[in-house]
Design a protein around this motif. Structure first.
Motif, PDB file in Angstrom:
ATOM      1  N   ASN A  80       0.979  -1.298   0.115  1.00 48.17           N
ATOM      2  CA  ASN A  80       0.092   0.118  -0.190  1.00 48.17           C
ATOM      3  C   ASN A  80       0.672   1.331  -0.104  1.00 48.17           C
ATOM      4  O   ASN A  80       0.411   2.431   0.436  1.00 48.17           O
ATOM      5  N   HIS A 113      -9.726  -6.843  -0.305  1.00 43.35           N
ATOM      6  CA  HIS A 113      -8.306  -6.861   0.048  1.00 43.35           C
ATOM      7  C   HIS A 113      -8.095  -5.774   1.179  1.00 43.35           C
ATOM      8  O   HIS A 113      -8.571  -4.738   1.008  1.00 43.35           O
ATOM      9  N   GLU A 114      -7.206  -5.969   1.839  1.00 39.71           N
ATOM     10  CA  GLU A 114      -6.599  -5.025   2.753  1.00 39.71           C
ATOM     11  C   GLU A 114      -5.429  -4.444   2.216  1.00 39.71           C
ATOM     12  O   GLU A 114      -5.168  -2.944   2.554  1.00 39.71           O
ATOM     13  N   ALA A 115      -4.589  -4.934   1.371  1.00 44.08           N
ATOM     14  CA  ALA A 115      -3.397  -4.550   1.081  1.00 44.08           C
ATOM     15  C   ALA A 115      -2.978  -5.143  -0.293  1.00 44.08           C
ATOM     16  O   ALA A 115      -3.283  -5.999  -0.537  1.00 44.08           O
ATOM     17  N   SER A 149      -3.138  -8.916   0.592  1.00 43.99           N
ATOM     18  CA  SER A 149      -3.422  -9.671   1.770  1.00 43.99           C
ATOM     19  C   SER A 149      -4.997  -9.199   1.977  1.00 43.99           C
ATOM     20  O   SER A 149      -5.503  -8.171   1.879  1.00 43.99           O
ATOM     21  N   ASP A 150      -5.624 -10.030   2.790  1.00 42.97           N
ATOM     22  CA  ASP A 150      -7.021  -9.856   3.100  1.00 42.97           C
ATOM     23  C   ASP A 150      -7.154  -9.585   4.676  1.00 42.97           C
ATOM     24  O   ASP A 150      -6.128 -10.026   5.492  1.00 42.97           O
ATOM     25  N   PRO A 151      -8.020  -8.955   5.144  1.00 41.02           N
ATOM     26  CA  PRO A 151      -8.311  -8.600   6.628  1.00 41.02           C
ATOM     27  C   PRO A 151      -8.258 -10.036   7.267  1.00 41.02           C
ATOM     28  O   PRO A 151      -8.814 -10.981   6.699  1.00 41.02           O
ATOM     29  N   SER A 180      -4.772 -15.109   0.753  1.00 45.99           N
ATOM     30  CA  SER A 180      -4.395 -14.065  -0.349  1.00 45.99           C
ATOM     31  C   SER A 180      -4.432 -14.460  -1.556  1.00 45.99           C
ATOM     32  O   SER A 180      -4.430 -15.682  -1.815  1.00 45.99           O
TER      33      SER A 180
END
Length: 128
Positions: free
Chosen positions: A6, A46-48, A116-118, A128
């Motif tokens: 990110n 997704h988180e990142a 990457s996922d939470p 992921s």
């Protein structure tokens, strides 16, 4: 920049316009690309996202190959000036036409990234 999920950079290496354009055009395109990346993250849960190292290296090879055909790396050009780093690599100029760079920045290619996922509510890391 691989290894920094990110992290989005505007006005980074090899992004300066060298075709009679102002930097504002490319800055707007960088921001557009960042917004597209963030939208992709949100829409896909997704988180990142992190660019894959092999993709980054391939991109840098393409940049160097394209720059090899420009005045920025000509043997008669200044080797220790603003446009080159201490190893002599041209790090400031974008080697492509504005329209080609604009096209490159329309949307992220998901295949070029690791996601990457939470973490789930139970604390275990998600796939992921």
């Amino acid at each position: 920049m691989s290894g920094f999920p990110n992290l989005f950079v505007t006005a980074g290496p090899n992004s300066a316009p060298n075709h009679g354009a102002g930097h504002n055009i490319l800055s707007e395109e960088h921001v557009h690309y960042i917004v597209e990346c963030l939208q992709y993250l949100v829409e896909n849960g997704h988180e990142a996202m992190d660019v894959r190292q092999d993709v980054l290296e391939q991109y840098n090879r393409k940049v160097d190959e394209a720059l090899d055909k420009t005045v920025w790396v000509h043997p008669g050009a200044e080797t220790n000036g603003y446009y080159r780093n201490s190893e002599g690599r041209a790090v400031v100029p974008c080697p492509w036409r504005l329209v080609d760079y604009w096209t490159l920045l329309r949307a992220p290619n998901p295949e070029h990234f690791e996601f990457s996922d939470p973490a789930p509510a139970d604390g275990r890391e998600g796939p992921s």
